[in-house]
Write an enzyme that holds these catalytic residues in place. Structure first.
Site, PDB file in Angstrom:
ATOM      1  N   GLU A 199     -15.812   3.449   8.292  1.00 36.66           N
ATOM      2  CA  GLU A 199     -16.954   3.100   7.462  1.00 36.66           C
ATOM      3  C   GLU A 199     -16.582   1.906   6.598  1.00 36.66           C
ATOM      4  O   GLU A 199     -15.404   1.707   6.268  1.00 36.66           O
ATOM      5  CB  GLU A 199     -17.330   4.256   6.531  1.00 36.66           C
ATOM      6  CG  GLU A 199     -18.033   5.410   7.179  1.00 36.66           C
ATOM      7  CD  GLU A 199     -18.408   6.488   6.174  1.00 36.66           C
ATOM      8  OE1 GLU A 199     -19.233   7.335   6.528  1.00 36.66           O
ATOM      9  OE2 GLU A 199     -17.872   6.486   5.041  1.00 36.66           O
ATOM     10  N   ARG A 291     -22.298  25.091   2.371  1.00 34.29           N
ATOM     11  CA  ARG A 291     -21.775  26.261   1.660  1.00 34.29           C
ATOM     12  C   ARG A 291     -22.064  26.110   0.184  1.00 34.29           C
ATOM     13  O   ARG A 291     -22.603  25.096  -0.268  1.00 34.29           O
ATOM     14  CB  ARG A 291     -20.257  26.336   1.848  1.00 34.29           C
ATOM     15  CG  ARG A 291     -19.554  25.033   1.453  1.00 34.29           C
ATOM     16  CD  ARG A 291     -18.065  25.164   1.387  1.00 34.29           C
ATOM     17  NE  ARG A 291     -17.378  23.881   1.290  1.00 34.29           N
ATOM     18  CZ  ARG A 291     -17.251  23.156   0.191  1.00 34.29           C
ATOM     19  NH1 ARG A 291     -17.817  23.579  -0.936  1.00 34.29           N
ATOM     20  NH2 ARG A 291     -16.598  22.014   0.196  1.00 34.29           N
TER      21      ARG A 291
END
Length: 446
Positions: A199, A291
Site C-alpha cells: 500500500e 469482533r
C-alpha cells in the site's frame, strides 16, 4: 441462551462474564494451567482447564475448547478479542457442533481476515482504500513492479496478518529487496500464509475507527468513532471517543463509510471498521475487525450502551432495539491500556503483583484481569487492565484522567502508568493534535 462458554482469558473474559451474569446467563470459563488463580476463573460458574500455558496448547486449541463446551452443556461460545476471535475455522467449527457463535458468520470472518480480499470488497462497495496492490504479491519481482506503480514510500504487509507483524515502511527498491524475504517468512510463521501486499505509505496519519452494530434483519448502525493514534509498535495504548480533531463533515462521512462497509459484507453483531486519516482529512479503509474491540468501553461510556449485551441479543436472533436516530453520544471518554511492561522500551515485565489499587470516582471505570497476589506470566499479552475515564467534555475527561492515573498503583512488576501520565501532560495530546508517530517522538524526547 442459558449458558455461554467464554473462549478467552483475563480482562475480557471477566468483562463478558459480568454482562452474562447480569442477564441470568451461566458462565463457563476455559483456562490454561498458568491462569488457574486469575479472577476470571474463580468468578465463573464453571471452569475447565484446557491445557498447559502455551497458547497453542490451550487458548488456540479448538478441539479442547469445543470439548469443554460440550461437557459443560454450554449452548453458545463468545470468542472475546484476540486469540481465536477472528479465526474463521473456529467460528465454523463452533456452528458445526451446534453452538451459537457470538459473532459474525464464518464467511464474513474469512473475507475480512484476508486484507487483500477485504480491500477488494471495500473498493467494490465504494469505500475509499489506500492505493495499493489489487491482489497479493508472491515474489520480489512482483513486489518491485507493484511498488513502482504505486510510488514510494510504500508499506509492505502480510495479507493474513495484524498487529503490525511483518509490516515494513520502505522508501526504495533497495529497502524492498532487504525486507521482502523476512516479511514473507514472518507472515508464514505467524499466520500460516506468506502472501504479502503493498500500500502507499500515508505520512503522519491518524488511526480512527468506527464502531458498527448490525442484526440479522439487515439493520446496521454506527456507534460513533474512536481515535486510536497513540500506539507503540502498531499496538494501541490510548483510545478516545469521540476523536478530538476531525471535522464534523469528516466524522459524518467516516460513519457513513463504516456502515456501508458493514452492509457490503452482510455483517452481524459488533464490529469495527478502521481507517487511516491523512493531514488533509482524506480517509482510507484499513481493515475490519470482526469482533469486540479492546477499546469498546470508551464507546459504552459515551453512549450508555452495553456492547456485550447487544452482541448476545443479536446472536440470539433479536432485532436491534434502536435505529440510528436514537443513538446519541454524550460527553467524552478516554481509555488507557495498562500493560505489565517497561514504559520506555516496551518490554514485558512478568512477576507477582504485590499491590494493585485501582482508582474510583465519578466517570471512572476499571476493567482489570488481575488482583493483588496474581502472577503475570510471559505467555500472554501483557495488558493487565484498562482504565476508562469519561467527562461531560474532553477537558473534564482529561482532568479526571490525571486524577485517576495519579492514584492507580501497581507494585511488584513494572507498568506503563508513568507513560500514561507523561502522555496526559504532553501539549500535543492536550490539544488533541497527534498522529500515530506520537509515542516515537516522545521516546526521542522531541
Amino acid at each position: 441462551m442459558r449458558k455461554v462458554l467464554i473462549a478467552n482469558r483475563g480482562e475480557i473474559a471477566r468483562r463478558i462474564a459480568k454482562t452474562c451474569r447480569g442477564q441470568g446467563i451461566g458462565v463457563v470459563a476455559v483456562y490454561s494451567e498458568a491462569d488457574e488463580d486469575l479472577p476470571f476463573v474463580k468468578e465463573a460458574d464453571e471452569a475447565v482447564c484446557i491445557g498447559p500455558a502455551p497458547v497453542a496448547q490451550s487458548y488456540l486449541n479448538i478441539e479442547a475448547i469445543l470439548k469443554a463446551a460440550k461437557d459443560s452443556g454450554a449452548d453458545a461460545v463468545h470468542p472475546g478479542y484476540g486469540l481465536l476471535s477472528e479465526n474463521a475455522t473456529f467460528a465454523r467449527r463452533v456452528k458445526e457442533e451446534g453452538f451459537v457463535f457470538i459473532g459474525p458468520h464464518p464467511e464474513v470472518v474469512d473475507r475480512m481476515g484476508d486484507k487483500v480480499t477485504a480491500r477488494r470488497v471495500m473498493e467494490e462497495a465504494g469505500v475509499p482504500v489506500v492505493p495499493g496492490t489489487v491482489g497479493g504479491v508472491d515474489t520480489l519481482e512482483e513486489a518491485a513492479e507493484e511498488a513502482d506503480r504505486i510510488g514510494y514510500p510504500v508499506m509492505l504487509k502480510a495479507s493474513a496478518g495484524g498487529g503490525g507483524i511483518g509490516m515494513h515502511v520502505l522508501d526504495s527498491e533497495q529497502e524492498l529487496q532487504k525486507a521482502f524475504s523476512s516479511a514473507q517468512g514472518r507472515s508464514k510463521a505467524y499466520f500460516g500464509d506468506g502472501k504479502l501486499f503493498l500500500e502507499r505509505f500515508i505520512p503522519s496519519p491518524r488511526h480512527v475507527e468506527v464502531q458498527v452494530l448490525a442484526d440479522s434483519r439487515g439493520n446496521t448502525v454506527h456507534l460513533f468513532e474512536r481515535e486510536c493514534s497513540i500506539q507503540r509498535r502498531n499496538q494501541k495504548v490510548v483510545e478516545e471517543s469521540l476523536s478530538p480533531s476531525i471535522s464534523g463533515d469528516t466524522r459524518h462521512r467516516l460513519h457513513e463509510a463504516a456502515v456501508k462497509a458493514a452492509r457490503a459484507v452482510g455483517y452481524t453483531g459488533a464490529g469495527t471498521v478502521e481507517f487511516l486519516v491523512d493531514p488533509d482529512e482524506n480517509f482510507y479503509f484499513l481493515e475490519m475487525n470482526t469482533r469486540l474491540q479492546v477499546e469498546h468501553p470508551a464507546t459504552e461510556m459515551i453512549t450508555g450502551l452495553d456492547l456485550v449485551a447487544l452482541q448476545l441479543d443479536v446472536a440470539a436472533g433479536e432485532e436491534l432495539p434502536f435505529d440510528q436516530t436514537e443513538v446519541q453520544a454524550a460527553g467524552h471518554a478516554i481509555e488507557f491500556r495498562i500493560y505489565a511492561e517497561d514504559p520506555v522500551r516496551y518490554l514485558p515485565s512478568p512477576g507477582t503483583i504485590h499491590r494493585f489499587s485501582v482508582p474510583r470516582g465519578e466517570g471512572v471505570r476499571v476493567d482489570a484481569g488481575v488482583e493483588e497476589g496474581n502472577q503475570v506470566t510471559p505467555y500472554y499479552d501483557p495488558m493487565i487492565a484498562k482504565c476508562i475515564v469519561a467527562g461531560k467534555d474532553r477537558e473534564e475527561a482529561l482532568a479526571r484522567s490525571r486524577k485517576a492515573l495519579a492514584s492507580f498503583e501497581v507494585e511488584g512488576i513494572r507498568s506503563n502508568l508513568p507513560l500514561h501520565r507523561e502522555i496526559l501532560d504532553h501539549p500535543d495530546f492536550i490539544r488533541g493534535q497527534y498522529d500515530t508517530a506520537f509515542l516515537e517522538r516522545i521516546n526521542r524526547k522531541e
